[in-house]
Structure formats: structure tokens, C-alpha cells
Design a protein around this motif. Structure first.
Motif, PDB file in Angstrom:
ATOM      1  N   GLY A 123       0.805  -1.213   0.000  1.00 44.63           N
ATOM      2  CA  GLY A 123       0.000   0.000   0.000  1.00 44.63           C
ATOM      3  C   GLY A 123       0.838   1.263   0.000  1.00 44.63           C
ATOM      4  N   LYS A 124       2.081   1.161  -0.438  1.00 48.61           N
ATOM      5  CA  LYS A 124       2.997   2.311  -0.430  1.00 48.61           C
ATOM      6  C   LYS A 124       3.468   2.642  -1.839  1.00 48.61           C
ATOM      7  N   LEU A 125       3.670   3.942  -2.077  1.00 48.21           N
ATOM      8  CA  LEU A 125       4.337   4.457  -3.282  1.00 48.21           C
ATOM      9  C   LEU A 125       3.538   4.248  -4.563  1.00 48.21           C
ATOM     10  N   LEU A 126       2.264   3.906  -4.428  1.00 45.95           N
ATOM     11  CA  LEU A 126       1.343   3.854  -5.562  1.00 45.95           C
ATOM     12  C   LEU A 126      -0.048   4.166  -5.032  1.00 45.95           C
ATOM     13  N   SER A 127      -0.551   5.329  -5.406  1.00 38.14           N
ATOM     14  CA  SER A 127      -1.834   5.786  -4.892  1.00 38.14           C
ATOM     15  C   SER A 127      -2.965   4.850  -5.304  1.00 38.14           C
ATOM     16  N   GLN A 128      -3.968   4.757  -4.462  1.00 40.95           N
ATOM     17  CA  GLN A 128      -5.191   4.052  -4.818  1.00 40.95           C
ATOM     18  C   GLN A 128      -6.232   4.990  -5.433  1.00 40.95           C
ATOM     19  N   GLU A 129      -5.963   6.277  -5.412  1.00 41.29           N
ATOM     20  CA  GLU A 129      -6.857   7.235  -6.070  1.00 41.29           C
ATOM     21  C   GLU A 129      -6.728   7.064  -7.576  1.00 41.29           C
ATOM     22  N   LEU A 130      -7.848   6.975  -8.270  1.00 40.44           N
ATOM     23  CA  LEU A 130      -7.874   6.551  -9.665  1.00 40.44           C
ATOM     24  C   LEU A 130      -6.928   7.347 -10.552  1.00 40.44           C
ATOM     25  N   ARG A 131      -7.016   8.656 -10.518  1.00 35.93           N
ATOM     26  CA  ARG A 131      -6.251   9.463 -11.468  1.00 35.93           C
ATOM     27  C   ARG A 131      -4.757   9.456 -11.179  1.00 35.93           C
ATOM     28  N   GLU A 132      -4.390   9.566  -9.901  1.00 32.87           N
ATOM     29  CA  GLU A 132      -2.967   9.529  -9.552  1.00 32.87           C
ATOM     30  C   GLU A 132      -2.369   8.160  -9.839  1.00 32.87           C
ATOM     31  N   ARG A 133      -3.116   7.106  -9.524  1.00 35.36           N
ATOM     32  CA  ARG A 133      -2.627   5.754  -9.791  1.00 35.36           C
ATOM     33  C   ARG A 133      -2.427   5.540 -11.290  1.00 35.36           C
ATOM     34  N   THR A 134      -3.401   5.964 -12.091  1.00 34.49           N
ATOM     35  CA  THR A 134      -3.306   5.786 -13.541  1.00 34.49           C
ATOM     36  C   THR A 134      -2.128   6.557 -14.103  1.00 34.49           C
ATOM     37  N   LEU A 135      -1.921   7.786 -13.635  1.00 30.01           N
ATOM     38  CA  LEU A 135      -0.793   8.579 -14.108  1.00 30.01           C
ATOM     39  C   LEU A 135       0.531   7.935 -13.713  1.00 30.01           C
ATOM     40  N   THR A 136       0.606   7.449 -12.488  1.00 30.47           N
ATOM     41  CA  THR A 136       1.837   6.794 -12.026  1.00 30.47           C
ATOM     42  C   THR A 136       2.170   5.583 -12.882  1.00 30.47           C
ATOM     43  N   LEU A 137       1.173   4.764 -13.178  1.00 28.72           N
ATOM     44  CA  LEU A 137       1.420   3.564 -13.976  1.00 28.72           C
ATOM     45  C   LEU A 137       1.801   3.912 -15.408  1.00 28.72           C
ATOM     46  N   GLN A 138       1.227   4.976 -15.948  1.00 27.16           N
ATOM     47  CA  GLN A 138       1.638   5.397 -17.302  1.00 27.16           C
ATOM     48  C   GLN A 138       3.125   5.722 -17.333  1.00 27.16           C
ATOM     49  N   TRP A 139       3.589   6.452 -16.339  1.00 22.56           N
ATOM     50  CA  TRP A 139       4.998   6.831 -16.329  1.00 22.56           C
ATOM     51  C   TRP A 139       5.902   5.667 -15.953  1.00 22.56           C
ATOM     52  N   LEU A 140       5.409   4.746 -15.145  1.00 22.34           N
ATOM     53  CA  LEU A 140       6.175   3.521 -14.897  1.00 22.34           C
ATOM     54  C   LEU A 140       6.394   2.777 -16.208  1.00 22.34           C
TER      55      LEU A 140
END
Length: 209
Positions: A84-101
């Protein structure tokens, strides 16, 4: 306990960065890629693509048998979901994080790796390849710089697995013939991550193993 199958490469450093940041107990299982450890059957059972890093989670959240995971991006996402760390569960932040990953694992790593190869390791100079991968490296740093002009970290104001994936590749910017002064937002981001206690510990621990 996480067993980390590791060598001190940018992809290997990604996982120690996460584990230190999240304060997860782990054991390093050194893989000597120069002597061919990555081709041994016991390693291939964990990482069938014969690449580091790979992990074995001896205590998965479903309380079942140990789980092995290979590919650095998949490992980061797995560990983030586990803790549960370093990857938000909030939809938009999580989606943006995964795109950049995925941007990092699909572009920023492979293209910079080709830059390293043709600049430093190819048996003979290939001017077209050297120039082609330098230009692509510069383009990717520009993409990153543009994103970081808007945010403290890649996916917003929160440090995430997107930053952890990208930072180790930027460590070798001088070998890529990149001057971070040309990318001031990247330079500021780089210094912020470099000075994090977990970052310093991750690189120090790696040197000791």
C-alpha cells in the motif's frame, strides 16, 4: 521476507530503492551476470527471461505458497500493491503513475541502455547508432523535464514507483552524454531523490553485498 535476486544495475537498484523506502525486510541473492548465474536452472525457474531483478515473496498477502515475480516494473507494482505504499489508490494519480512507470520500462530504460551499449561497449564504433540513441536519449530527457516542470515528482506531488523506476537510469547521465544543466527540472528532481535517506541506504547496502 523478500528474497531479491539482484545485480548492481539500474534495474536492480529500482528494487532496493523501493524496499528501503518502504522498510520491507529483504535478503539479497547476488546474481553474477558476468559468470552466467542468470542462466542457471534455479534462477530461470524464477526469471524465465534470464534477467535480473526478480523476487520471491515468501509471505504473500493471500497466505499461500511463495510467489516469484520477474521484470522490474511488475515487481514495483507488486510490492506497491502488497504494501500500500508508493502507488496511490486514487484513480487518477494511480493511472498517471502507472503510465509513467510503463514509459520508463518501455522507453527510458531500453533507449538509454542502447546509448550505453553503443557508446561504451560495442566492439567497434557505429556512428549511426551512437547518434541515433543519443538523440533519443535527449528526447526522453526532454519529455521527463517537461513533466517535472509541472510537478515535484513524476506523477504529481507524491514520490512514487514512477520516480523509483526512473531515477537509477538518470544516475548514469554523464555516461549517456547528458548534462543535467540542460534539463533543470530533471536536475532538481534528481537531487531531491539522491538526498533521500532511503536512496542513500539502498546504494550503500548494494555496495556492501
Amino acid at each position: 521476507m523478500i528474497d531479491l535476486y539482484y545485480a548492481p544495475t539500474p534495474n536492480g537498484h529500482k528494487i532496493t530503492l523501493f524496499l528501503e523506502e518502504a522498510e520491507i525486510p529483504y535478503r539479497i541473492q547476488r546474481i553474477n551476470i558476468s559468470s552466467g548465474d542468470q542462466f542457471k536452472p534455479e534462477f530461470l525457474a524464477i526469471s524465465p527471461n534470464n534477467k535480473i531483478p526478480a523476487i520471491v515473496d515468501n509471505h504473500p498477502v493471500d497466505n499461500g505458497a511463495p510467489i516469484s515475480v520477474f521484470e522490474s516494473g511488475a515487481i514495483l507494482q507488486y510490492l506497491a500493491d502488497k504494501t500500500g505504499k508508493l502507488l496511490s489508490q486514487e484513480l487518477r494519480e494511480r493511472t498517471l503513475t502507472l503510465q509513467w512507470l510503463y514509459w520508463q520500462v518501455g522507453g527510458f530504460g531500453p533507449m538509454l541502455g542502447q546509448n550505453h551499449h553503443f557508446t561504451h561497449f560495442a566492439p567497434q564504433p557505429v556512428p549511426y547508432a551512437i547518434e541515433r540513441y543519443l538523440q533519443e536519449t535527449q528526447r526522453l530527457y526532454n519529455v521527463l523535464n517537461t513533466q517535472l516542470e509541472k510537478n515535484a515528482y513524476i506523477a504529481g506531488e507524491n514520490y512514487s514507483i514512477a520516480d523509483i523506476a526512473t531515477y537509477p537510469w538518470a544516475v548514469s547521465h554523464e555516461r549517456q552524454r547528458i548534462d543535467l544543466a540542460d534539463y533543470p527540472a530533471v536536475r532538481n528532481w534528481f537531487e531531491r531523490i539522491k538526498n533521500r535517506p532511503a536512496t542513500q541506504k539502498a546504494y550503500a547496502v548494494a555496495d556492501q553485498k
